[in-house]
Design a protein around this motif. Structure first.
Motif, PDB file in Angstrom:
ATOM      1  N   HIS A  30      51.268  67.063   4.610  1.00 38.20           N
ATOM      2  CA  HIS A  30      52.112  68.085   3.987  1.00 38.20           C
ATOM      3  C   HIS A  30      51.263  69.273   3.536  1.00 38.20           C
ATOM      4  N   GLN A  31      51.697  70.465   3.900  1.00 36.90           N
ATOM      5  CA  GLN A  31      50.993  71.676   3.487  1.00 36.90           C
ATOM      6  C   GLN A  31      51.418  72.019   2.066  1.00 36.90           C
ATOM      7  N   VAL A  32      50.453  72.045   1.146  1.00 38.65           N
ATOM      8  CA  VAL A  32      50.747  72.318  -0.263  1.00 38.65           C
ATOM      9  C   VAL A  32      50.649  73.822  -0.500  1.00 38.65           C
ATOM     10  N   PRO A  33      51.704  74.461  -1.006  1.00 36.87           N
ATOM     11  CA  PRO A  33      51.654  75.917  -1.228  1.00 36.87           C
ATOM     12  C   PRO A  33      50.668  76.263  -2.338  1.00 36.87           C
ATOM     13  N   PRO A  34      50.159  77.504  -2.335  1.00 31.95           N
ATOM     14  CA  PRO A  34      49.197  77.912  -3.367  1.00 31.95           C
ATOM     15  C   PRO A  34      49.843  77.886  -4.742  1.00 31.95           C
ATOM     16  N   THR A  35      49.132  77.325  -5.721  1.00 27.96           N
ATOM     17  CA  THR A  35      49.628  77.281  -7.103  1.00 27.96           C
ATOM     18  C   THR A  35      48.457  77.487  -8.048  1.00 27.96           C
ATOM     19  N   LEU A  36      48.795  77.852  -9.288  1.00 32.20           N
ATOM     20  CA  LEU A  36      47.754  77.984 -10.305  1.00 32.20           C
ATOM     21  C   LEU A  36      47.107  76.642 -10.596  1.00 32.20           C
ATOM     22  N   ALA A  37      47.855  75.550 -10.396  1.00 32.53           N
ATOM     23  CA  ALA A  37      47.307  74.218 -10.663  1.00 32.53           C
ATOM     24  C   ALA A  37      46.099  73.931  -9.763  1.00 32.53           C
ATOM     25  N   ILE A  38      46.176  74.394  -8.508  1.00 38.42           N
ATOM     26  CA  ILE A  38      45.054  74.189  -7.582  1.00 38.42           C
ATOM     27  C   ILE A  38      43.841  74.983  -8.067  1.00 38.42           C
ATOM     28  N   GLY A  50      44.094  79.264  -1.461  1.00 40.03           N
ATOM     29  CA  GLY A  50      44.526  78.673  -0.201  1.00 40.03           C
ATOM     30  C   GLY A  50      45.585  77.604  -0.341  1.00 40.03           C
ATOM     31  N   SER A  51      46.139  77.257   0.808  1.00 36.07           N
ATOM     32  CA  SER A  51      47.166  76.202   0.896  1.00 36.07           C
ATOM     33  C   SER A  51      46.549  74.976   1.558  1.00 36.07           C
ATOM     34  N   PRO A  52      46.188  73.936   0.762  1.00 31.74           N
ATOM     35  CA  PRO A  52      45.577  72.733   1.342  1.00 31.74           C
ATOM     36  C   PRO A  52      46.624  71.807   1.965  1.00 31.74           C
ATOM     37  N   ARG A  53      46.153  70.858   2.757  1.00 32.32           N
ATOM     38  CA  ARG A  53      47.047  69.875   3.369  1.00 32.32           C
ATOM     39  C   ARG A  53      46.729  68.503   2.793  1.00 32.32           C
ATOM     40  N   CYS A  54      47.754  67.771   2.393  1.00 30.30           N
ATOM     41  CA  CYS A  54      47.532  66.445   1.814  1.00 30.30           C
ATOM     42  C   CYS A  54      47.233  65.441   2.927  1.00 30.30           C
TER      43      CYS A  54
END
Length: 842
Positions: A129-137, A121-125
């Motif tokens: 700000h909407q954070v795009p999906p990344t492997l880091a998440i 998913g794409s979380p919001r800070c």
């Protein structure tokens, strides 16, 4: 080597329940149908022999440690059973999910969806700000939770703030993710004051306060009187302060006197006053009894939670997105829409997340596909589990099994066609054949001619029920069955059976005796619906699973007839000038243990106890009525306490039930069994089947009358002492109905939810004769039903659809069966084929 593999399960000398020492071979790696009349022994063969022994042998292969933690079955009563695989059973009646269950939790699809939201998913800070999906998440969610590693911590690439991303557990509405207002139920409940005082013209003594009629509150009116309120003045004429005391009075102790029926007075020094509201709330807080909760629910109005709007989720979770949807929006998608949404997720993910995404999304696809194949595409993950029909629950149960893609397993399916529209049966057949193609064996207990016709092998048990059943009367391929004169199913497959079993009302006379009109605004999938039910007729509500049948009948019609002054808020109007009483007759087991028998459910045991207590020999011994009940210590065997058997705990082996050595299964104290009437003791009489008992009680009018009614209901083969827990759904249903036969039923509506469950077509004919008796006595009969035989015997059909879920909720055809058969609805098409097959229009 493969030539030496066994090709069939070999059963020798099976004696479970009423099976008469039968020998039968059940082919492996085929679809085998077992059929027979209700109570003939088909479930004894399928569940009591095949499943029970297959499961027992599998469990016995496990370690002692594991076996002690599993429910174990005792060895099957058979001389020999060879070549039986490990078995899995799908039982006839899955348990109804509780209020916290949804389709998502029952199917376990929500578990995967929660995982997808947390990892992809794409979380919001916190700064928006909407954070795009990344492997880091995804990697942050997998760190060990040691308090130091920063599990779940991610950094916003836009503003640099560090914040905690939501885990899969955070998205659970039954745990951390629950809406704070409704605690994850999606609904708020509030007591409706109109339901507390449904008839203000009554006095408190006459029962004006409905909430004081719940168990344990009957003394409250005397407390009110002690507090100075006049309980013999109509409630509506009481002063405002007196009414306020009834509704909101302080919880205090009072000293009261309660007169009894015998003229004595019962004194209470510390009677606690519970006002009309508290009586309901306190009872609800102190019970987990399903029936009591259902009774209390009638005092409440339920509305969508204003905080989560029914989604059950904490609103803070809705900032995390998958493509452009939050978890509540994904949960509200129909399963077919969710399946179509998956490619959009794949396209949305960055390249370095495709492998992870593919693993999770493939898992979700694999879970959804069996549900789609079983015709459940209209369900949503957010659909409340307790609103699902029996058929929907069973298909969900079946879909779980299909996901495992096992090989070498024996699947035993008990009535999988329950709740299925004829249009869904072919999909079920395809599923069962797929299980066989995967290398499994499938045994299905069913009465649907379409399923039996599709089987590779058929075993027919009979010829009748109870002691008159328990034998294999026909066996072989479908062609073998059709050619066998002993088969009782063959005429219904060939179309030679007499289908119409009762006089049908002419189309012009349907509403001659009156009508019930109802209008519904919006509820579940029903929008602006108007319909009518004819009085003193047999009406069937048919239609696709999920079309809104139960909503129309159980959520709208019945509550409106029971409380016409306070119908459900979504009911626009109810016009009824005839119906005064409503009885819902279901097919659930009667009683919870072996102490409930046919004799205790009817008046037979009470009459027998009076009869035996009046005998001179009983009076000489001082044996009153109590001594002739095995449920009371005076009459019960002291060793088994009246159950007729003892339970032996042998540690890691399954518990062993053994016939009581003191009473030899007779249940009674040996001294009581010395008392005889016409040469028989009370235990001897309880062993008699209903039909055999009728001439024995020719001089005892009350017992004879009861037995004749049971015989007319097709229950003549059941012993008087038979435990009601062991009765089939059809038998339980007819036993409940026996209380209403031979009485005037004018002004009474009988409602049935799939009365054909568990019934052979011949049993359906018996049921139809019983329903006709109710109608001849002035009653009105209404059934929700899929069985085409039963629908053809209705006076009036209301067909809902055109499909399920949001694609249902409409009446698409209504009229006589012949009229509906001319319509283009799914039910109409199958009725048309049925009428041609049985030559009903000739």
């Amino acid at each position: 080597m493969s030539q030496n593999r066994p090709t069939q399960i070999e059963i020798i000398g099976a004696k479970v329940n009423n099976l008469k020492n039968i020998d039968v071979n059940v082919p492996l790696n085929q679809l085998v149908a077992i059929t027979g009349k209700s109570g003939s022994g088909k479930s004894s063969l399928a569940m009591g022999v095949l499943y029970s022994e297959g499961m027992r042998r599998y469990v016995s292969s496990l370690s002692t440690y594991t076996r002690r933690r599993l429910s174990q079955a005792k060895p099957t009563d058979a001389t020999s059973i060879k070549h039986i695989p490990s078995a899995i059973a799908l039982k006839q009646r899955p348990s109804v999910p509780d209020v916290r269950s949804t389709v998502g939790t029952v199917t376990e699809a929500l578990n995967i969806v929660r995982l997808i939201f947390s990892r992809l998913g794409s979380p919001r800070c916190p700064n928006g700000h909407q954070v795009p999906p990344t492997l880091a998440i995804a990697q942050a969610m997998d760190l060990p939770n040691d308090g130091q590693s920063g599990m779940g911590e991610i950094v916003c690439p836009t503003c640099g703030v560090t914040f905690m991303a939501y885990s899969a557990e955070d998205f659970a509405f039954n745990a951390y993710g629950a809406c704070p207002t409704c605690d994850g139920t999606g609904m708020t409940r509030q007591i409706d004051s109109r339901k507390l005082i449904p008839n203000p013209k009554l006095t408190i003594r006459e029962g004006a306060v409905a909430s004081w009629k719940v168990p344990g509150r009957s003394f409250i009116p005397f407390v009110v009187e002690a507090a100075g309120v006049d309980i013999d003045t109509p409630y509506e004429e009481l002063s405002a302060s007196a009414q306020a005391f009834v509704l909101h009075g302080e919880r205090k102790e009072y000293e009261i006197n309660i007169p009894t029926r015998t003229g004595k007075v019962f004194h209470m020094d510390h009677a606690v006053y519970e006002n009309a509201y508290n009586a309901i709330e306190d009872t609800l807080n102190n019970t987990d009894n399903v029936r009591t909760i259902k009774r209390l629910d009638k005092f409440y109005t339920f509305s969508e939670c204003p905080t989560c709007h029914g989604s059950r989720f904490n609103p803070k979770l809705l900032t995390q997105l998958l493509v452009d949807k939050n978890i509540a929006e994904v949960s509200d998608l129909e399963l077919v829409q969710l399946q179509q949404f998956i490619p959009a997720i794949r396209a949305w993910l960055p390249d370095n997340m495709q492998a992870l995404g593919d693993k999770l999304l493939t898992e979700l696809e694999g879970l959804l596909q069996p549900l789609m194949n079983l015709g459940l595409d209209y369900l949503t993950l957010s659909r409340a589990g307790n609103t699902l029909s029996t058929g929907e629950l069973q298909r969900i149960q079946l879909s779980r099994t299909l996901r495992t893609e096992t090989t070498g397993v024996l699947y035993v399916l008990d009535e999988p066609s329950i709740g299925l529209h004829a249009a869904n049966v072919q999909g079920l057949i395809t599923i069962m054949k797929n299980l066989v193609e995967q290398g499994n064996s499938v045994v299905v207990v069913d009465h649907d001619p379409a399923i039996i016709s599709a089987a590779d092998h058929v075993v027919e048990i009979g010829p009748d029920s109870g002691e008159l059943g328990g034998q294999v009367i026909a066996q072989g391929s479908v062609d073998d069955i059709l050619a066998d004169p002993q088969s009782r199913m063959a005429p219904f497959i060939t179309g030679s059976a007499q289908l119409i079993q009762r006089p049908l009302a002419a189309a012009d006379d349907l509403f001659k005796a009156g009508r019930i009109d109802i209008g519904i605004e919006h509820y579940h999938n029903i929008n602006h619906l108007e319909t009518s039910f004819p009085v003193n007729r047999f009406t069937v509500v048919s239609g696709f699973s999920g079309a809104g049948k139960s909503t129309l009948v159980f959520d709208a019609l019945i509550p409106s007839l029971e409380s016409p002054k306070t119908p459900p808020a979504f009911v626009d109007h109810i016009d009824n000038k005839t119906i005064k009483h409503v009885y819902a007759i279901d097919a659930t087991p009667i009683g919870k243990n072996i102490r409930s028998t046919l004799a205790t459910y009817t008046n037979v045991l009470d009459e027998l106890r009076d009869l035996f207590a009046a005998l001179p020999e009983s009076q000489e011994h001082g044996f009153d009525k109590r001594y002739f009940s095995y449920n009371l210590k005076q009459g019960a065997c002291p060793t088994c306490n009246g159950t007729g058997e003892i339970n032996l705990d042998i540690q890691y082996l399954p518990d062993m039930q053994q016939v009581c050595p003191t009473c030899n299964g007779e249940r009674y104290n040996p001294e009581v069994l010395q008392i005889r009437w016409h040469g028989k003791n009370i235990s001897d009489l309880l062993k008699l089947a209903v039909t055999a008992a009728i001439p024995v009680f020719a001089d005892v009018p009350k017992i004879e009358a009861t037995l004749k009614v049971l015989d007319e209901m097709g229950l003549g083969y059941i012993p008087l002492g038979e435990s009601t827990v062991t009765l089939s759904g059809g038998e339980s249903q007819r036993l409940r109905l026996s209380k209403y036969i031979n009485k005037s039923q004018k002004g009474t509506l009988f409602v049935f939810d799939e009365p054909s469950i568990g019934l052979h077509p011949l049993d359906v004919q018996v049921l139809l004769h019983v329903l006709q008796t109710l109608i001849e006595q002035g009653g009105t009969v209404l059934a929700i039903e899929h069985d085409l035989d039963l629908i053809e015997n209705a006076d009036y059909v209301i067909d809902m659809g055109p499909s399920g879920g949001d694609r249902g909720g409409q009446i698409i055809a209504s009229g006589t069966p012949a009229q509906v058969a001319q319509e283009k609805s799914l039910t109409g098409q199958y009725l048309h084929e049925q009428r041609e097959h049985f030559h009903l229009d000739d």
